[in-house]
Scaffold this active site. Structure first.
Site, PDB file in Angstrom:
ATOM      1  N   HIS A 197       2.805  -6.628   5.178  1.00 25.00           N
ATOM      2  CA  HIS A 197       2.918  -7.345   3.900  1.00 25.00           C
ATOM      3  C   HIS A 197       1.749  -6.939   3.014  1.00 25.00           C
ATOM      4  CE1 HIS A 197       3.469 -10.633   1.046  1.00 25.00           C
ATOM      5  NE2 HIS A 197       4.669 -10.763   1.563  1.00 25.00           N
TER       6      HIS A 197
ATOM      7  N   ASP B 235      10.958 -11.629   6.797  1.00 22.78           N
ATOM      8  CA  ASP B 235      12.265 -11.007   7.078  1.00 22.78           C
ATOM      9  C   ASP B 235      12.502 -10.735   8.554  1.00 22.78           C
ATOM     10  OD1 ASP B 235      11.489  -9.438   4.106  1.00 22.78           O
ATOM     11  OD2 ASP B 235      13.273 -10.664   4.356  1.00 22.78           O
TER      12      ASP B 235
HETATM   13  C1  SDX Z   1       9.060  -9.040   1.385  1.00 19.86           C
HETATM   14  O1  SDX Z   1       5.415  -9.246  -1.956  1.00 19.86           O
HETATM   15  C2  SDX Z   1       6.023 -10.218  -1.379  1.00 19.86           C
HETATM   16  O2  SDX Z   1       5.570 -11.342  -1.426  1.00 19.86           O
HETATM   17  C3  SDX Z   1       7.308  -9.822  -0.651  1.00 19.86           C
HETATM   18  C4  SDX Z   1       7.983 -10.927   0.130  1.00 19.86           C
HETATM   19  C5  SDX Z   1       8.457 -12.034  -0.772  1.00 19.86           C
HETATM   20  O3  SDX Z   1       8.587 -13.161  -0.281  1.00 19.86           O
HETATM   21  O4  SDX Z   1       8.795 -11.729  -1.947  1.00 19.86           O
HETATM   22  O5  SDX Z   1       7.091 -11.459   1.096  1.00 19.86           O
HETATM   23  C6  SDX Z   1       9.243 -10.409   0.828  1.00 19.86           C
HETATM   24  O6  SDX Z   1       9.358  -8.089   0.716  1.00 19.86           O
HETATM   25  C7  SDX Z   1       8.438  -8.893   2.749  1.00 19.86           C
HETATM   26  C8  SDX Z   1       8.264  -7.394   3.147  1.00 19.86           C
HETATM   27  C9  SDX Z   1       9.617  -6.880   3.638  1.00 19.86           C
HETATM   28  N1  SDX Z   1       9.542  -5.415   3.897  1.00 19.86           N
HETATM   29  C10 SDX Z   1       9.496  -4.917   5.124  1.00 19.86           C
HETATM   30  O7  SDX Z   1       9.439  -5.597   6.160  1.00 19.86           O
HETATM   31  C11 SDX Z   1       9.568  -3.389   5.174  1.00 19.86           C
HETATM   32  C12 SDX Z   1       8.543  -2.867   6.187  1.00 19.86           C
HETATM   33  N2  SDX Z   1       7.209  -3.151   5.661  1.00 19.86           N
HETATM   34  C13 SDX Z   1       6.545  -2.065   4.951  1.00 19.86           C
HETATM   35  O8  SDX Z   1       7.365  -1.216   4.234  1.00 19.86           O
HETATM   36  C14 SDX Z   1       5.261  -2.522   4.270  1.00 19.86           C
HETATM   37  O9  SDX Z   1       4.544  -3.227   5.193  1.00 19.86           O
HETATM   38  C15 SDX Z   1       5.331  -3.323   2.976  1.00 19.86           C
HETATM   39  C16 SDX Z   1       6.166  -2.649   1.949  1.00 19.86           C
HETATM   40  C17 SDX Z   1       5.858  -4.697   3.246  1.00 19.86           C
HETATM   41  C18 SDX Z   1       3.901  -3.461   2.461  1.00 19.86           C
HETATM   42  O10 SDX Z   1       3.496  -2.202   2.170  1.00 19.86           O
HETATM   43  P1  SDX Z   1       2.017  -1.912   1.612  1.00 19.86           P
HETATM   44  O11 SDX Z   1       1.224  -3.137   1.428  1.00 19.86           O
HETATM   45  O12 SDX Z   1       2.194  -0.999   0.450  1.00 19.86           O
HETATM   46  O13 SDX Z   1       1.374  -1.223   2.832  1.00 19.86           O
HETATM   47  P2  SDX Z   1       1.176   0.317   2.945  1.00 19.86           P
HETATM   48  O14 SDX Z   1       2.487   0.996   2.718  1.00 19.86           O
HETATM   49  O15 SDX Z   1       0.013   0.692   2.076  1.00 19.86           O
HETATM   50  O16 SDX Z   1       0.794   0.486   4.493  1.00 19.86           O
HETATM   51  C19 SDX Z   1      -0.555   0.361   4.927  1.00 19.86           C
HETATM   52  C20 SDX Z   1      -0.574   1.072   6.283  1.00 19.86           C
HETATM   53  C21 SDX Z   1       0.028   2.484   6.232  1.00 19.86           C
HETATM   54  O17 SDX Z   1      -0.535   3.216   7.282  1.00 19.86           O
HETATM   55  P3  SDX Z   1      -1.874   4.146   6.978  1.00 19.86           P
HETATM   56  O18 SDX Z   1      -1.579   4.948   5.735  1.00 19.86           O
HETATM   57  O19 SDX Z   1      -3.012   3.139   6.797  1.00 19.86           O
HETATM   58  O20 SDX Z   1      -2.046   4.993   8.222  1.00 19.86           O
HETATM   59  O21 SDX Z   1       0.250   0.339   7.208  1.00 19.86           O
HETATM   60  C22 SDX Z   1       1.341   1.158   7.594  1.00 19.86           C
HETATM   61  C23 SDX Z   1       1.479   2.258   6.569  1.00 19.86           C
HETATM   62  O22 SDX Z   1       2.071   3.405   7.136  1.00 19.86           O
HETATM   63  N3  SDX Z   1       2.520   0.274   7.602  1.00 19.86           N
HETATM   64  C24 SDX Z   1       3.440   0.270   8.550  1.00 19.86           C
HETATM   65  C25 SDX Z   1       4.330  -0.753   8.189  1.00 19.86           C
HETATM   66  N4  SDX Z   1       3.936  -1.317   7.052  1.00 19.86           N
HETATM   67  C26 SDX Z   1       2.809  -0.672   6.685  1.00 19.86           C
HETATM   68  N5  SDX Z   1       3.595   1.018   9.664  1.00 19.86           N
HETATM   69  C27 SDX Z   1       4.677   0.733  10.423  1.00 19.86           C
HETATM   70  N6  SDX Z   1       5.582  -0.231  10.153  1.00 19.86           N
HETATM   71  C28 SDX Z   1       5.440  -0.987   9.051  1.00 19.86           C
HETATM   72  N7  SDX Z   1       6.318  -1.931   8.769  1.00 19.86           N
END
Ligand code: SDX
Length: 394
Positions: A271, A328
């Protein structure tokens, strides 16, 4: 060069917006709607009370609650001409596409919604949309399942009406299950608002142009559809189904999620704001146990989800990046147990998030100092170039 502004990168990701609606502390895992904790509201309020709170800033008195509930019943029907729109959608349509199109089309039947600065028109439009989105969603469910539309029943509660319109059939009695209504109330409350998330920010951006509520919410529905946002609840169950089909080897998928050469991410994990366990996920996980127990269901996907969570939370890749289950991760399993199809999970998210979107649109449109959203950019393209006619290029 272009004279880059020194602090610009810090602005790149943050459009600072002040709002009195929802408080979120990602480090401590705190979520409050208008000052009330999500735990209190999820345990003790109804979705209609919570919608009233988000939109009006106060929990309703009994009189206000009755008037609001009556108005929601009063506006639950769709114009009969809108039913024909469903004839044109293919059976393979994703219901989020139908939802955003039908919500946008409401502005053709209620052009007075354009008068967004008129408080009476605004209130009428808000109640119309809050009530009709259920009917639009239920009619989409019926269309995609080849079943006749079931009209709203005014004696039913907000959530009871939704379940009845989705699952009742003209050929038999359908008894709304009060326990499922209670769980659905809780799920919608947990999704009702979440500060400046992607879809809410979209609604505020579109609404900042003084765009009517229907068109602004239609834009929010489209943003929520994205798999990185509200579409994640559908993606979580599809991921769990894949792991189940693959023999339940959760470690294989944990390793895939850590592999930088793979685009695979653990859906339902991580998140932008929560760097702790999402408080909503904790409540939903408990609700999942209750629903499965009540329905006497043993869903192997729940076992896989629990194993996946345990494996991830004992792996430094996830704990170092503070990647915890989000709202989710478990919600789809409950919708699935309730008989809601996977491609409708994000529709349920939209039904829950609607009062939050409305509250943000209203807060902004009521602010006399409101300015149209117009972020600046860091230009990274080529400098001034000399034009050469087509014949001279190549
Ligand atoms: C919702 O914003 C809100 O409030 C949203 C929400 C709401 O109520 O409206 O809470 C609802 O959208 C919840 C999120 C649902 N999405 C998912 O579950 C999809 C999977 N999650 C990711 O795509 C991700 O965690 C996000 C999109 C939720 C957040 O992405 P960020 O904050 O942009 O994080 P990032 O992409 O910068 O990742 C940081 C690191 C990266 O690794 P490094 O570059 O540091 O090596 O964490 C890793 C990412 O690769 N990472 C994950 C991951 N999420 C982040 N690695 C594996 N699995 C994951 N799910």
């Amino acid at each position: 060069q272009t004279g880059l502004v020194p602090f610009a990168p810090a602005l790149a990701n943050t459009a600072a917006t002040d709002s009195a609606i929802t408080y979120l502390d990602g480090e401590r895992g705190i979520l409050r709607y208008r000052g009330y904790s999500i735990e209190d509201l999820a345990e003790r309020a109804s979705f209609v009370e919570t919608a009233y709170l988000l939109i009006n800033g106060e929990l309703p008195t009994p009189e206000e609650y009755d008037a609001f509930s009556w108005a929601l019943s009063e506006h639950s029907l769709l114009h009969e001409d809108m039913k024909r729109f469903y004839d044109g959608y293919p059976m393979t349509a994703h219901p989020m596409a139908i939802l955003s199109a039908m919500v946008n089309s409401l502005s053709t039947f209620y052009p007075e919604a354009q008068d967004a600065l008129n408080p009476e028109e605004r209130e009428r439009t808000i109640v119309r949309l809050l009530s009709k989105l259920r009917t639009i969603a239920a009619f989409a469910y019926k269309k995609l399942h080849g079943q006749p539309f079931i009209y709203p029943q005014n004696h039913l509660s907000y959530c009871g009406n939704l379940l009845h319109m989705m699952f009742a059939l003209p050929t038999e009695e359908y008894e709304v299950d009060d326990e499922l209504v209670q769980v659905l109330n809780q799920l919608l409350i947990l999704h009702a608002d979440h500060e400046q998330n992607c879809s809410t920010h979209t609604v505020r951006t579109v609404g900042s142009a003084q765009t009517n509520l229907f068109a602004s919410i239609s834009a929010g529905i489209n943003a929520l559809w994205g798999v990185r946002h509200g579409g994640a609840n559908q993606a979580v169950v599809e991921m769990l189904e894949q792991i189940h089909a693959d023999g339940g080897d959760v470690q294989k998928y944990i390793n895939l999620a850590k592999d930088k050469h793979s685009s695979f991410r653990l859906m339902g994990f991580g998140h932008r704001v929560y760097k702790n366990y999402d408080p909503r996920a904790r409540i939903i996980k408990d609700a999942a146990y209750r629903v499965f127990d009540k329905l006497g269901i043993h869903d192997p996907l729940l076992e896989i989800a629990l194993k996946l969570e345990e494996a991830a939370l004992s792996d430094s890749y996830f704990t170092e990046r503070k990647l915890y289950p989000n709202v989710d991760f478990y919600s789809g399993l409950i919708y699935r147990a309730m008989g809601i199809p996977t491609n409708f999970f994000t529709v349920m998210f939209a039904l829950g998030r609607l009062p939050g979107w409305i509250a943000h649109w209203k807060e902004q449109i009521e602010d006399p100092s409101m300015r149209i959203t117009r972020p600046r950019q860091l230009y990274t393209g080529p400098e001034g170039r000399t034009f050469r006619p087509l014949a001279e290029r190549g």
